[in-house]
Design an enzyme around this catalytic site. Structure first.
Site, mmCIF file in Angstrom:
data_model
loop_
_atom_site.group_PDB
_atom_site.id
_atom_site.type_symbol
_atom_site.label_atom_id
_atom_site.label_comp_id
_atom_site.label_asym_id
_atom_site.label_seq_id
_atom_site.Cartn_x
_atom_site.Cartn_y
_atom_site.Cartn_z
ATOM 1 N N LYS A 37 41.352 28.963 39.083
ATOM 2 C CA LYS A 37 42.590 28.797 39.842
ATOM 3 C C LYS A 37 42.593 27.274 40.478
ATOM 4 O O LYS A 37 41.374 26.852 40.706
ATOM 5 C CB LYS A 37 42.928 29.729 40.827
ATOM 6 C CG LYS A 37 43.120 31.313 40.043
ATOM 7 C CD LYS A 37 43.563 32.448 41.174
ATOM 8 C CE LYS A 37 43.794 33.700 40.231
ATOM 9 N NZ LYS A 37 44.745 34.612 41.338
ATOM 10 N N TYR B 82 52.791 35.648 35.260
ATOM 11 C CA TYR B 82 52.997 36.767 36.356
ATOM 12 C C TYR B 82 54.110 37.659 36.432
ATOM 13 O O TYR B 82 54.414 38.258 37.586
ATOM 14 C CB TYR B 82 52.562 35.799 37.827
ATOM 15 C CG TYR B 82 51.251 35.524 37.992
ATOM 16 C CD1 TYR B 82 49.997 36.755 37.841
ATOM 17 C CD2 TYR B 82 50.958 34.331 38.124
ATOM 18 C CE1 TYR B 82 48.664 36.359 38.028
ATOM 19 C CE2 TYR B 82 49.512 33.819 38.271
ATOM 20 C CZ TYR B 82 48.611 35.005 38.502
ATOM 21 O OH TYR B 82 47.097 34.457 38.455
ATOM 22 N N ASN C 142 42.057 33.035 45.399
ATOM 23 C CA ASN C 142 40.860 33.763 45.033
ATOM 24 C C ASN C 142 39.870 33.329 43.934
ATOM 25 O O ASN C 142 39.409 34.229 43.386
ATOM 26 C CB ASN C 142 41.211 35.158 45.107
ATOM 27 C CG ASN C 142 42.271 35.451 43.892
ATOM 28 O OD1 ASN C 142 42.695 34.841 43.295
ATOM 29 N ND2 ASN C 142 42.330 36.882 43.860
ATOM 30 N N HIS D 179 41.152 34.471 38.024
ATOM 31 C CA HIS D 179 42.059 35.751 37.487
ATOM 32 C C HIS D 179 41.222 36.242 36.191
ATOM 33 O O HIS D 179 40.765 35.447 35.419
ATOM 34 C CB HIS D 179 43.358 35.299 36.978
ATOM 35 C CG HIS D 179 44.102 36.122 35.906
ATOM 36 N ND1 HIS D 179 44.896 37.109 36.625
ATOM 37 C CD2 HIS D 179 44.273 36.453 34.706
ATOM 38 C CE1 HIS D 179 45.193 38.161 35.653
ATOM 39 N NE2 HIS D 179 44.782 37.536 34.591
ATOM 40 N N GLU E 211 47.720 37.990 27.220
ATOM 41 C CA GLU E 211 47.353 36.888 27.746
ATOM 42 C C GLU E 211 46.953 35.684 27.077
ATOM 43 O O GLU E 211 47.136 34.394 27.431
ATOM 44 C CB GLU E 211 46.581 37.231 29.224
ATOM 45 C CG GLU E 211 47.244 38.262 30.268
ATOM 46 C CD GLU E 211 46.501 38.584 31.388
ATOM 47 O OE1 GLU E 211 47.042 39.272 32.204
ATOM 48 O OE2 GLU E 211 45.192 38.188 31.586
HETATM 49 P P1 CMP Z 1 45.517 37.762 40.012
HETATM 50 O O1 CMP Z 1 44.389 38.603 39.214
HETATM 51 O O2 CMP Z 1 45.526 36.425 39.537
HETATM 52 O O3 CMP Z 1 46.768 38.748 39.745
HETATM 53 C C1 CMP Z 1 47.911 38.685 40.745
HETATM 54 C C2 CMP Z 1 47.547 37.732 41.967
HETATM 55 O O4 CMP Z 1 48.227 37.978 43.290
HETATM 56 C C3 CMP Z 1 46.241 38.368 42.389
HETATM 57 O O5 CMP Z 1 45.159 37.486 41.460
HETATM 58 C C4 CMP Z 1 46.161 37.668 43.710
HETATM 59 O O6 CMP Z 1 45.566 36.376 43.875
HETATM 60 C C5 CMP Z 1 47.507 37.548 44.145
HETATM 61 N N1 CMP Z 1 47.963 38.158 45.181
HETATM 62 C C6 CMP Z 1 47.586 39.759 45.562
HETATM 63 N N2 CMP Z 1 48.241 40.083 46.522
HETATM 64 C C7 CMP Z 1 48.686 38.935 47.339
HETATM 65 C C8 CMP Z 1 48.949 38.765 48.717
HETATM 66 N N3 CMP Z 1 49.191 39.482 49.405
HETATM 67 N N4 CMP Z 1 49.261 37.550 48.942
HETATM 68 C C9 CMP Z 1 49.109 36.431 47.805
HETATM 69 N N5 CMP Z 1 48.822 36.502 46.722
HETATM 70 C C10 CMP Z 1 48.472 37.629 46.255
#
Ligand code: CMP
Length: 139
Positions: free
Chosen positions: A10, A50, A113, A116, A127
């Site tokens: 990311k 998403y 984070n 993904h 995907e």
């Molecule tokens: P990802 O696996 O990319 O898929 C959905 C994403 O939403 C997840 O990783 C998180 O990074 C993001 N996400 C989940 N919960 C929250 C939250 N409370 N605030 C912001 N982003 C979120």
């Protein structure tokens, strides 16, 4: 069985020059990077990717973040690659991620984070097809 999963490094990872460090963890775990491309995701691509989260309160923030800088999209291959990569990534919230996982080591928050990974083999195929053609993958 040998399978493929889809991964994204990311914008927080590209911004902090961590793509090599994250790839080292992926490869040390025995996953093979069989496809990889650095791209700037468009808003349309991020919204489509998403789509399942579009009713969530964080959807707007998520799309903003994923288009805030370059990402590295990847196809990872290996024995039970989907589950293996989820284990290597650690919990979505880095505060809950296990020691040694990518998110424990590098992630800053539940939104930023670092990585993904697909949650099932079925979603992995969907995907991967959004970002790669068969000609862009070499196992
Ligand atoms: P990802 O696996 O990319 O898929 C959905 C994403 O939403 C997840 O990783 C998180 O990074 C993001 N996400 C989940 N919960 C929250 C939250 N409370 N605030 C912001 N982003 C979120």
């Amino acid at each position: 069985a040998t399978e493929r999963t889809f991964s994204i490094l990311k914008p927080d990872a590209t911004k902090r020059n961590l793509t090599g460090a994250v790839n080292a963890v992926i490869e040390e775990a025995g996953l093979r990077i069989v496809g990889q491309r650095r791209i700037q995701m468009s808003r349309a691509q991020a919204e489509k990717f998403y789509e399942v989260h579009k009713e969530r309160p964080f959807f707007g923030e998520l799309v903003e973040f994923m288009t805030s800088g370059p990402v590295v999209v990847q196809v990872l291959e290996g024995e039970n690659a989907v589950a293996k990569y989820r284990e290597v990534m650690g919990a979505t919230n880095p505060a809950q991620a296990a020691e040694g996982t990518i998110r424990k080591r590098f992630a800053q928050s539940v939104g930023e984070n670092t990585v993904h990974g697909s949650d099932s083999a079925e979603n992995a195929a969907i995907e991967i097809a959004q970002f790669f053609g068969e000609g862009d993958i070499a196992g």
